[in-house]
Design a protein around this motif. Structure first.
Motif, PDB file in Angstrom:
ATOM      1  N   LYS A 141     -20.082  58.791 -35.813  1.00  0.00           N
ATOM      2  CA  LYS A 141     -20.285  60.102 -36.454  1.00  0.00           C
ATOM      3  C   LYS A 141     -20.797  59.921 -37.885  1.00  0.00           C
ATOM      4  N   LYS A 142     -20.227  58.960 -38.608  1.00  0.00           N
ATOM      5  CA  LYS A 142     -20.680  58.718 -39.977  1.00  0.00           C
ATOM      6  C   LYS A 142     -22.124  58.241 -39.986  1.00  0.00           C
ATOM      7  N   GLY A 143     -22.483  57.392 -39.001  1.00  0.00           N
ATOM      8  CA  GLY A 143     -23.850  56.895 -38.915  1.00  0.00           C
ATOM      9  C   GLY A 143     -24.859  58.003 -38.667  1.00  0.00           C
ATOM     10  N   ARG A 144     -24.391  59.103 -38.093  1.00  0.00           N
ATOM     11  CA  ARG A 144     -25.278  60.242 -37.822  1.00  0.00           C
ATOM     12  C   ARG A 144     -25.213  61.278 -38.932  1.00  0.00           C
ATOM     13  N   GLY A 145     -24.444  60.981 -39.970  1.00  0.00           N
ATOM     14  CA  GLY A 145     -24.348  61.911 -41.091  1.00  0.00           C
ATOM     15  C   GLY A 145     -23.397  63.060 -40.864  1.00  0.00           C
ATOM     16  N   GLU A 146     -22.518  62.955 -39.868  1.00  0.00           N
ATOM     17  CA  GLU A 146     -21.562  64.031 -39.600  1.00  0.00           C
ATOM     18  C   GLU A 146     -20.342  63.876 -40.506  1.00  0.00           C
ATOM     19  N   ASN A 147     -19.807  64.977 -40.922  1.00  0.00           N
ATOM     20  CA  ASN A 147     -18.673  64.965 -41.852  1.00  0.00           C
ATOM     21  C   ASN A 147     -17.336  65.174 -41.166  1.00  0.00           C
ATOM     22  N   GLN A 148     -17.348  65.701 -39.950  1.00  0.00           N
ATOM     23  CA  GLN A 148     -16.095  65.993 -39.254  1.00  0.00           C
ATOM     24  C   GLN A 148     -15.568  64.709 -38.614  1.00  0.00           C
ATOM     25  N   ILE A 149     -14.616  64.085 -39.282  1.00  0.00           N
ATOM     26  CA  ILE A 149     -14.043  62.829 -38.830  1.00  0.00           C
ATOM     27  C   ILE A 149     -12.687  63.099 -38.183  1.00  0.00           C
ATOM     28  N   TRP A 201     -22.669  53.469 -27.811  1.00  0.00           N
ATOM     29  CA  TRP A 201     -22.179  54.854 -27.818  1.00  0.00           C
ATOM     30  C   TRP A 201     -20.803  54.836 -27.173  1.00  0.00           C
ATOM     31  N   LEU A 202     -19.884  55.566 -27.763  1.00  0.00           N
ATOM     32  CA  LEU A 202     -18.531  55.630 -27.208  1.00  0.00           C
ATOM     33  C   LEU A 202     -17.978  57.019 -27.408  1.00  0.00           C
ATOM     34  N   PHE A 203     -17.477  57.584 -26.343  1.00  0.00           N
ATOM     35  CA  PHE A 203     -16.779  58.859 -26.456  1.00  0.00           C
ATOM     36  C   PHE A 203     -15.742  58.947 -25.344  1.00  0.00           C
ATOM     37  N   GLY A 204     -14.553  59.415 -25.706  1.00  0.00           N
ATOM     38  CA  GLY A 204     -13.481  59.557 -24.727  1.00  0.00           C
ATOM     39  C   GLY A 204     -12.491  60.596 -25.196  1.00  0.00           C
ATOM     40  N   SER A 205     -12.653  61.804 -24.742  1.00  0.00           N
ATOM     41  CA  SER A 205     -11.775  62.886 -25.194  1.00  0.00           C
ATOM     42  C   SER A 205     -10.473  62.962 -24.414  1.00  0.00           C
ATOM     43  N   GLN A 206     -10.404  62.247 -23.296  1.00  0.00           N
ATOM     44  CA  GLN A 206      -9.221  62.349 -22.433  1.00  0.00           C
ATOM     45  C   GLN A 206      -8.264  61.172 -22.589  1.00  0.00           C
ATOM     46  N   GLN A 219      -8.005  52.716 -32.079  1.00  0.00           N
ATOM     47  CA  GLN A 219      -9.193  51.852 -32.068  1.00  0.00           C
ATOM     48  C   GLN A 219     -10.410  52.649 -31.617  1.00  0.00           C
ATOM     49  N   GLN A 220     -10.223  53.429 -30.578  1.00  0.00           N
ATOM     50  CA  GLN A 220     -11.333  54.209 -30.037  1.00  0.00           C
ATOM     51  C   GLN A 220     -11.788  55.265 -31.040  1.00  0.00           C
ATOM     52  N   LEU A 221     -10.835  55.908 -31.696  1.00  0.00           N
ATOM     53  CA  LEU A 221     -11.187  56.924 -32.690  1.00  0.00           C
ATOM     54  C   LEU A 221     -11.976  56.311 -33.842  1.00  0.00           C
ATOM     55  N   ARG A 222     -11.627  55.093 -34.237  1.00  0.00           N
ATOM     56  CA  ARG A 222     -12.333  54.466 -35.357  1.00  0.00           C
ATOM     57  C   ARG A 222     -13.802  54.208 -35.013  1.00  0.00           C
TER      58      ARG A 222
END
Length: 730
Positions: free
Chosen positions: A270-278, A512-517, A261-264
């Motif tokens: 990322k897509k909203g910012r035009g980034e391609n690395q999903i 904004w959401l980010f959680g690498s751990q 869920q968090q990754l989605r």
């Protein structure tokens, strides 16, 4: 498919009486001597943590033997050490005993023979058969063991060192490191041949075991540990293998689902910012049980709950102007369903700006929950802070972005960003910013400026509803109410639900959401079994409201701990601060008559709640109501000082006797005050905020000057009771 239970009997008698013995062999490998075998981060901690959990769960079993081999133990996870332990156990067991073998590390498939090998510290990849523990060898050693009940738990298909946002890694996983299919087949053959054999694998065929830095364990073993600590116990407090499996099965699947869920949501950003690395999502990890015809295997009893002073989930709800009726409802949900220790503040014109900043810093930076636990292998809930701020965002004439909570409470964005950067905990930050009439600043800029970057665990949610609108605040509450269920609510799921909820309005949601751990949870999921959390009675949230910005957390904590005299001294300090009489040290009649009702209510409510109705100003007021009609009984003294003074002094004495402030016709000095378990109702709070007077008694008759002073002191008390009456505090 949800697993079906396997049960035939229900007895712990043999283990509890010592007739049967529990044998535990636990192995965990982090560091491999062969550089061709990837090292792991958490296998040794898995082994260590599981050993502690099993010890706690089996405290009621007098006969047990524990052999631990991991990187941190005296006995290293070397092939010879593990073999020796297995042989010793096999030679010593009786038929009534139970043996459990646990392994966390890499399992590999030997290419030529296709044998499954458990890799120990000194295993060489080019010589697996001779240097590793073959699964068949392990099963043969257990076959020679007399114990009828044998359990094998294997977390042997590790994905390697991962983070939440690098689950698949940069390179392909060596096919030798995933022998799950062969493991399953060998163990099935063994289970079919022998009753009493119970195997539990961390994942099913074609799957891998995931490690998460947030958990400090592999997800499979993490929930094994939590289950053994009581969350998998049945209604009688018994932890048996089948119940533990069902618990681990559900919790592992739920955690992987929450991670996805968090990754989605992160990918949406990322897509909203035009980034391609999903980021690719995690494939399922489904713990697997292999068993044929076994009865109930008792693993332990639910341990006594240990009291911890560390509360890892802290929330601060600050309601600035304009007011919202939903903020208090939000606070209650966070406390009752979110497991947060909540402080709720309403900002008034008298609230000092410095007190608001201190409260935010205390929430974000308090060492009691932002520091990591001292024990590396202990299971602790992830430290999480929740900060809700309701106010108007503006720009000053100098172009500085600020959040206005009231006319005199203004937070600079740069200051708030600095505090967020200093916080080590997961963050859930909510900005509820109704549009005002002043110069309007971009809420999008606020969200972007408060982002902490890719190393953080942070969720930011913001909206700017129309002026004085509660639509956003009520949406927060409504979505949380819907989500109060067994599976809990992640920050990612909350964002998704808010998007749907607000899509029918003109309110734009920024996030904004980010959680690498690991996973950021707003409402932690409840287990499907009898857990400590589900058994606890939820208490109403403490409303710590103050019209002058007083922080009541210290008073509440002292009362909650039953430290009555310290709480009494804190009460005196706070009352003088509220009245602005700190330098004078005592209240006068005017300060009593103008004392803020909200603060008086907060203090009284805390005292009444945590004393279970024994202490509090309202309790003392009820004593006064029973004796307020006392008339003068000393006609001689009445002629000298007047009936009213005599009646007041005598009523004061009566009150002091009833409240336990007097002993044998004398007033007790406060330094000698003792609060017993059977203390009289109304003994506290003591009126230390009133100037004390001398009370002398000579030849059985009160001296006139002492009686007048006592009457004057009592009139202050009556003024306080009258203020309580005016404020409608009952």
């Amino acid at each position: 498919m949800c697993p079906v239970g396997v049960r035939t009997s229900h007895s712990t008698h043999a283990l509890e009486t010592g007739l049967a013995k529990l044998w535990l062999i636990l192995v965990g490998v982090n560091q491999y001597q062969d550089e061709q075998i990837p090292c792991l981060h958490y296998s040794a901690l898995d082994c260590q943590g599981l050993g502690e959990a099993l010890n706690a769960a089996t405290q009621g079993f007098p006969q047990k033997d524990v052999k631990i081999h991991n990187d941190f133990a005296h006995q290293q996870p070397l092939l010879e050490n593990v073999r020796t332990s297995l042989k010793q156990v096999a030679a010593a067991t009786k038929s009534i005993d139970t043996v459990l073998f646990y392994f966390s590390g890499h399992g590999m498939l030997e290419p030529s023979s296709q044998q499954v090998v458990l890799c120990l510290k000194d295993t060489q990849k080019d010589n697996l058969i001779e240097t590793g523990l073959k699964l068949q060898e392990l099963l043969q050693l257990l076959e020679s063991c007399a114990a009828q009940q044998q359990l094998v738990w294997l977390d042997a298909c590790h994905s390697g060192s991962m983070t939440l946002l690098g689950a698949r890694g940069e390179t392909l996983i060596d096919s030798q490191l995933n022998p799950t299919q062969e493991l399953v087949e060998v163990l099935r053959q063994r289970a079919a041949k022998r009753k009493g054999f119970y195997a539990l694998l961390s994942c099913d065929q074609g799957q891998q075991s995931w490690e998460f830095p947030q958990l400090k364990h592999g997800v499979f073993t993490y929930y094994l540990i939590r289950g053994l600590r009581g969350e998998a116990a049945d209604s009688q407090g018994i932890i048996e293998a089948d119940g533990l499996y069902r618990y681990v099965y559900h919790q592992t699947l739920a955690y992987i689902d929450k991670a996805n869920q968090q990754l989605r949501v992160i990918n949406q950003l990322k897509k909203g910012r035009g980034e391609n690395q999903i980021h690719p999502e995690y494939p399922s990890q489904t713990p697997k049980r292999i068993v044929e015809g076994i009865g109930e295997v008792i693993l332990g009893l639910k341990p006594d709950k240990t009291v911890s002073t560390r509360h890892p989930r802290q929330a601060l709800v600050i309601e600035g102007l304009p007011k919202s009726k939903s903020a208090l409802a939000l606070s209650k949900i966070l406390n009752t369903s979110g497991g947060f220790e909540v402080n709720y503040w309403t900002i008034s014109e008298k609230t000092p700006s410095s007190d608001v900043r201190k409260a935010i810093q205390k929430c974000l930076l308090s060492e009691s929950f932002s520091e990591s636990p001292t024990s590396n292998n202990s299971i602790e809930e992830t430290a999480t802070v929740f900060l809700y701020l309701r106010g108007q965002i503006q720009e000053t004439e100098q172009g500085e972005a600020v959040l206005v909570l009231s006319d005199n409470v203004v937070l600079n964005r740069s200051w708030l960003r600095k505090q967020l950067r200093r916080c080590r905990s997961q963050q859930i930050i909510i900005l509820d910013c109704p549009i005002g009439t002043h110069i309007y600043a971009s809420l999008r800029d606020w969200v972007e400026e408060l982002q902490l970057g890719l190393d953080s665990e942070q969720c930011l949610i913001a909206a700017a509803p129309p002026s004085e609108s509660e639509r956003f605040a009520s949406s927060l509450v409504d979505t949380l109410n819907v989500a109060i269920q067994a599976s809990g609510l992640t920050a990612a799921a909350w964002i998704t639900q808010l998007q749907v909820e607000l899509s029918r309005t003109d309110i734009e949601l920024y996030f904004w959401l980010f959680g690498s751990q690991g996973v950021i949870e707003v409402l932690p999921g409840k287990t499907l079994f009898t857990s400590d959390r589900s058994e606890q009675k939820t208490e109403d949230l403490d409303d710590l409201s103050s019209t002058v910005g007083i922080d009541y957390t210290q008073l509440r904590d002292l009362l909650k701990a039953g430290r009555w005299l310290e709480a009494d001294e804190e009460t005196t300090t706070l009352i003088l601060k509220i009245a602005g009489r700190e330098e004078k040290r005592y209240l006068d009649l005017e300060s009593i008559e103008n004392f803020p009702c909200i603060d008086l209510w907060t203090i009284d409510t805390l005292w009444v709640k945590y004393s279970h109705g024994r202490f509090g100003f309202s309790v003392q007021k009820r004593i006064w109501e029973r004796i307020r009609e006392t008339s003068a009984s000393d006609p001689v003294l009445a002629l000298i000082i007047g009936n009213s003074n005599v009646a007041a002094s005598q009523t004061c004495i009566d009150f002091g006797n009833r409240a336990g402030w007097r002993l044998k016709d004398s007033w007790i000095d406060y330094s000698n005050f003792i609060v017993e378990e059977d203390a009289p109702n109304g003994q506290l709070p003591y009126f230390g905020f009133f100037e004390q007077v001398w009370r002398l008694k000579v030849l059985g008759v009160w001296e006139w000057h002492s009686a007048i002073a006592t009457a004057s002191w009592w009139r202050l008390c009556v003024a306080l009771f009258s203020r309580i009456e005016t404020c409608q505090i009952k």
